[in-house]
Scaffold this motif. Structure first.
Motif, mmCIF file in Angstrom:
data_model
loop_
_atom_site.group_PDB
_atom_site.id
_atom_site.type_symbol
_atom_site.label_atom_id
_atom_site.label_comp_id
_atom_site.label_asym_id
_atom_site.label_seq_id
_atom_site.Cartn_x
_atom_site.Cartn_y
_atom_site.Cartn_z
ATOM 1 N N LEU A 1 -5.574 -6.720 -15.721
ATOM 2 C CA LEU A 1 -4.405 -7.207 -14.998
ATOM 3 C C LEU A 1 -4.829 -7.774 -13.655
ATOM 4 C CD1 LEU A 1 -2.002 -4.212 -15.724
ATOM 5 C CD2 LEU A 1 -1.839 -6.506 -16.713
ATOM 6 N N PRO A 2 -4.122 -8.800 -13.179
ATOM 7 C CA PRO A 2 -4.477 -9.397 -11.884
ATOM 8 C C PRO A 2 -4.063 -8.495 -10.725
ATOM 9 C CG PRO A 2 -2.503 -10.427 -12.747
ATOM 10 C CD PRO A 2 -2.993 -9.494 -13.818
ATOM 11 N N ALA A 3 -4.649 -8.741 -9.557
ATOM 12 C CA ALA A 3 -4.367 -7.918 -8.389
ATOM 13 C C ALA A 3 -4.247 -8.779 -7.141
ATOM 14 C CB ALA A 3 -5.450 -6.865 -8.193
ATOM 15 N N VAL A 4 -3.425 -8.306 -6.215
ATOM 16 C CA VAL A 4 -3.330 -8.862 -4.868
ATOM 17 C C VAL A 4 -4.050 -7.887 -3.941
ATOM 18 C CG1 VAL A 4 -1.764 -9.437 -2.980
ATOM 19 C CG2 VAL A 4 -1.137 -10.012 -5.331
ATOM 20 N N THR A 5 -4.943 -8.388 -3.091
ATOM 21 C CA THR A 5 -5.713 -7.498 -2.219
ATOM 22 C C THR A 5 -5.517 -7.872 -0.752
ATOM 23 O OG1 THR A 5 -7.693 -8.880 -2.389
ATOM 24 C CG2 THR A 5 -7.455 -7.102 -3.990
ATOM 25 N N ALA A 6 -5.628 -6.849 0.080
ATOM 26 C CA ALA A 6 -5.620 -6.979 1.535
ATOM 27 C C ALA A 6 -6.456 -5.822 2.053
ATOM 28 C CB ALA A 6 -4.189 -6.928 2.070
ATOM 29 N N PRO A 7 -6.846 -5.831 3.312
ATOM 30 C CA PRO A 7 -7.654 -4.709 3.824
ATOM 31 C C PRO A 7 -6.979 -3.365 3.574
ATOM 32 C CG PRO A 7 -7.668 -6.506 5.405
ATOM 33 C CD PRO A 7 -6.700 -6.899 4.330
ATOM 34 N N GLY A 8 -7.650 -2.504 2.812
ATOM 35 C CA GLY A 8 -7.124 -1.183 2.517
ATOM 36 C C GLY A 8 -6.083 -1.122 1.422
ATOM 37 N N LEU A 9 -5.754 -2.253 0.797
ATOM 38 C CA LEU A 9 -4.687 -2.306 -0.214
ATOM 39 C C LEU A 9 -5.122 -3.105 -1.432
ATOM 40 C CD1 LEU A 9 -1.655 -2.087 -1.199
ATOM 41 C CD2 LEU A 9 -1.278 -4.229 0.036
ATOM 42 N N ASP B 1 -5.588 5.997 5.874
ATOM 43 C CA ASP B 1 -5.309 5.383 7.174
ATOM 44 C C ASP B 1 -5.033 3.886 7.102
ATOM 45 O OD1 ASP B 1 -5.692 7.870 8.487
ATOM 46 O OD2 ASP B 1 -7.860 7.543 8.502
ATOM 47 N N ALA B 2 -4.900 3.341 5.902
ATOM 48 C CA ALA B 2 -4.610 1.912 5.774
ATOM 49 C C ALA B 2 -3.160 1.627 6.141
ATOM 50 C CB ALA B 2 -4.894 1.435 4.352
ATOM 51 N N GLU B 3 -2.940 0.458 6.748
ATOM 52 C CA GLU B 3 -1.602 -0.045 7.027
ATOM 53 C C GLU B 3 -1.508 -1.451 6.447
ATOM 54 O OE1 GLU B 3 0.207 0.519 10.873
ATOM 55 O OE2 GLU B 3 -1.427 1.874 11.474
ATOM 56 N N ALA B 4 -0.376 -1.744 5.822
ATOM 57 C CA ALA B 4 -0.203 -3.055 5.210
ATOM 58 C C ALA B 4 1.267 -3.435 5.230
ATOM 59 C CB ALA B 4 -0.736 -3.055 3.776
ATOM 60 N N ARG B 5 1.517 -4.727 5.135
ATOM 61 C CA ARG B 5 2.878 -5.243 5.006
ATOM 62 C C ARG B 5 2.903 -6.131 3.766
ATOM 63 N NH1 ARG B 5 6.627 -4.753 9.020
ATOM 64 N NH2 ARG B 5 5.923 -3.584 10.851
ATOM 65 N N LEU B 6 3.633 -5.695 2.772
ATOM 66 C CA LEU B 6 3.653 -6.379 1.484
ATOM 67 C C LEU B 6 4.809 -7.375 1.455
ATOM 68 C CD1 LEU B 6 2.004 -6.040 -1.175
ATOM 69 C CD2 LEU B 6 3.924 -4.697 -2.037
ATOM 70 N N PRO B 7 4.558 -8.652 1.121
ATOM 71 C CA PRO B 7 5.655 -9.623 1.079
ATOM 72 C C PRO B 7 6.598 -9.352 -0.090
ATOM 73 C CG PRO B 7 3.618 -10.610 0.277
ATOM 74 C CD PRO B 7 3.248 -9.256 0.815
ATOM 75 N N LEU B 8 7.913 -9.462 0.162
ATOM 76 C CA LEU B 8 8.937 -9.206 -0.842
ATOM 77 C C LEU B 8 9.897 -10.388 -0.934
ATOM 78 C CD1 LEU B 8 9.927 -5.481 -0.091
ATOM 79 C CD2 LEU B 8 8.196 -6.324 -1.687
ATOM 80 N N ALA C 1 0.620 9.335 -5.930
ATOM 81 C CA ALA C 1 -0.422 10.252 -5.460
ATOM 82 C C ALA C 1 -0.632 10.064 -3.968
ATOM 83 C CB ALA C 1 -1.733 10.010 -6.211
ATOM 84 N N GLY C 2 -1.047 11.145 -3.287
ATOM 85 C CA GLY C 2 -1.445 11.057 -1.899
ATOM 86 C C GLY C 2 -0.298 11.038 -0.906
ATOM 87 N N GLU C 3 -0.658 10.858 0.361
ATOM 88 C CA GLU C 3 0.305 10.847 1.461
ATOM 89 C C GLU C 3 0.551 9.411 1.901
ATOM 90 O OE1 GLU C 3 -1.080 13.279 4.635
ATOM 91 O OE2 GLU C 3 -1.541 14.978 3.329
ATOM 92 N N ILE C 4 1.813 8.994 1.866
ATOM 93 C CA ILE C 4 2.130 7.615 2.239
ATOM 94 C C ILE C 4 3.522 7.552 2.844
ATOM 95 C CG2 ILE C 4 3.051 7.029 -0.049
ATOM 96 C CD1 ILE C 4 1.729 4.239 0.337
ATOM 97 N N ARG C 5 3.678 6.666 3.824
ATOM 98 C CA ARG C 5 4.987 6.363 4.396
ATOM 99 C C ARG C 5 5.359 4.939 4.007
ATOM 100 N NH1 ARG C 5 7.293 9.459 8.497
ATOM 101 N NH2 ARG C 5 6.114 11.374 8.941
ATOM 102 N N VAL C 6 6.557 4.797 3.468
ATOM 103 C CA VAL C 6 7.073 3.500 3.060
ATOM 104 C C VAL C 6 8.232 3.163 3.986
ATOM 105 C CG1 VAL C 6 8.109 2.171 1.198
ATOM 106 C CG2 VAL C 6 6.387 3.908 0.672
ATOM 107 N N ASP C 7 8.070 2.131 4.784
ATOM 108 C CA ASP C 7 9.056 1.784 5.811
ATOM 109 C C ASP C 7 9.391 2.999 6.675
ATOM 110 O OD1 ASP C 7 10.691 0.142 7.293
ATOM 111 O OD2 ASP C 7 12.377 0.209 5.885
ATOM 112 N N GLY C 8 8.370 3.785 6.979
ATOM 113 C CA GLY C 8 8.522 4.936 7.837
ATOM 114 C C GLY C 8 8.949 6.216 7.160
ATOM 115 N N PRO D 1 6.659 -2.398 4.977
ATOM 116 C CA PRO D 1 5.573 -1.727 5.703
ATOM 117 C C PRO D 1 5.092 -0.486 4.955
ATOM 118 C CG PRO D 1 7.533 -2.060 7.088
ATOM 119 C CD PRO D 1 7.943 -2.274 5.667
ATOM 120 N N LEU D 2 3.786 -0.343 4.852
ATOM 121 C CA LEU D 2 3.154 0.792 4.177
ATOM 122 C C LEU D 2 2.097 1.388 5.094
ATOM 123 C CD1 LEU D 2 2.526 -1.061 0.801
ATOM 124 C CD2 LEU D 2 4.299 0.654 1.161
#
Length: 321
Positions: free
Chosen positions: A160-168, A200-207, A219-226, A245-246
């Protein structure tokens, strides 16, 4: 994946009347449901407060479960109509058989996509020599009226294809995201993606602001829009968003589910999606007595009988209770 509950409850869903037109942060708690003898799932959709997200109408999260000394997933042959099933794994394997003769082992980060159309039956099980852990999600997508009577088919996409950014890394399960498109067949505007973030990655995914969205914690610890989203929980996000925001507190992953709000009103009962009581009742009768849904060959066990219909007529109506 089947709804194995013996007391099946009709779920009226669909329609645009209860779509949240602006961004929200609505945390949905799961309901625990036994799936066969050894697997327990956390059911996020349909939920008491939220029935659909775009065309996504059923979401189960399970694991990670240690099944080293167990049979693992054992879902007998059962029918579907009016929907697509999506099998998505982080760990383990699921062996898919269906009435078309498909036989496929689905592995982590591979897409198993079954389009029921007018009628299909299938089984799902952990292979005999299965891995120690089982962790994944099973989802349904409602088919719009123009496609729900089509011929059934099964797809397996190992890459499957993927979109990548630093830490994402965002793996496209269905639909399109940031100019990248999954090879899986879709019948309404939607998106499904697996988002993996490093610690510790932070990203902003376009919607797409015309879509409504939700995020399922994997899985893991994550904040989605805070908002902290724990594994097995779902955060409904509404519409009107241009980005998301992630922020990960550890290595983490979530599933992004979204789509254009589904305009049609539906009745979802047991493993069927229809538009009327009569249609659902006929499907149940056909499964119990006729050849419509075909036969699944090779599963070691009996097929799943349908529950009794409720004593009142099933009626399609809104998206929330």
């Amino acid at each position: 994946m089947s709804n194995l509950e013996r007391e099946a409850v009709a779920t009226p869903c669909g329609g645009r009347g209860f779509v949240v037109a602006e961004p929200v942060r609505e945390l949905l708690s799961p309901r625990r449901v036994k799936l066969g003898e050894s697997t327990e799932v956390r059911r996020l959709l349909p939920n008491l407060g939220r029935r659909m997200v775009g065309a996504w109408c059923f979401v189960d999260h399970y694991g990670p479960d240690d099944i080293a000394d167990e049979a693992g997933m054992q879902v007998p042959p059962h029918p579907h109509m009016g929907l697509q099933t999506v099998s998505w794994l982080h760990e383990g394997e699921v062996l898919h058989r269906d009435s078309l003769g498909s036989l496929q082992t689905v592995r982590p980060y591979e897409l198993g996509l079954m389009t029921s159309g007018r009628a299909i039956s299938h089984s799902e099980e952990s292979p005999r020599g299965h891995a120690r852990l089982l962790h994944g999600a099973q989802l349904w997508v409602a088919l719009p009226d123009g496609y729900r009577h089509s011929e059934p088919h099964f797809e397996h996409h190992a890459a499957l294809p993927a979109v990548t950014a630093p830490g994402l890394t965002a793996t496209l399960i269905l639909g399109s995201l940031d100019g990248t498109t999954s090879p899986g067949t879709t019948y309404s505007p939607l998106v499904g993606a697996d988002l993996a973030l490093s610690a510790d990655a932070e990203a902003r995914l376009p919607l797409d602001p015309d879509f409504e969205y939700a995020v399922l914690g994997m899985a893991g610890e994550i904040r989605v829009d805070g908002v902290p989203v724990q594994p097995g929980a779902m955060l409904y996000l509404g519409c009107g968003r241009t980005e998301l925001p992630l922020r990960a507190g550890s290595d983490a992953s979530v599933m992004l589910l979204g789509g254009e709000p589904f305009a049609e009103e539906l009745v979802m009962w047991w493993n069927f999606i229809g538009r009327s009581h009569e249609e659902i009742a006929q499907a149940r009768e056909d499964w119990m007595t006729g050849p419509r849904f075909g036969e699944v060959h090779g599963y070691d066990g009996d097929r799943l009988p349908a529950p009794e219909l409720p004593p009142v007529a099933l009626k399609p109506r809104g998206r929330v209770r």
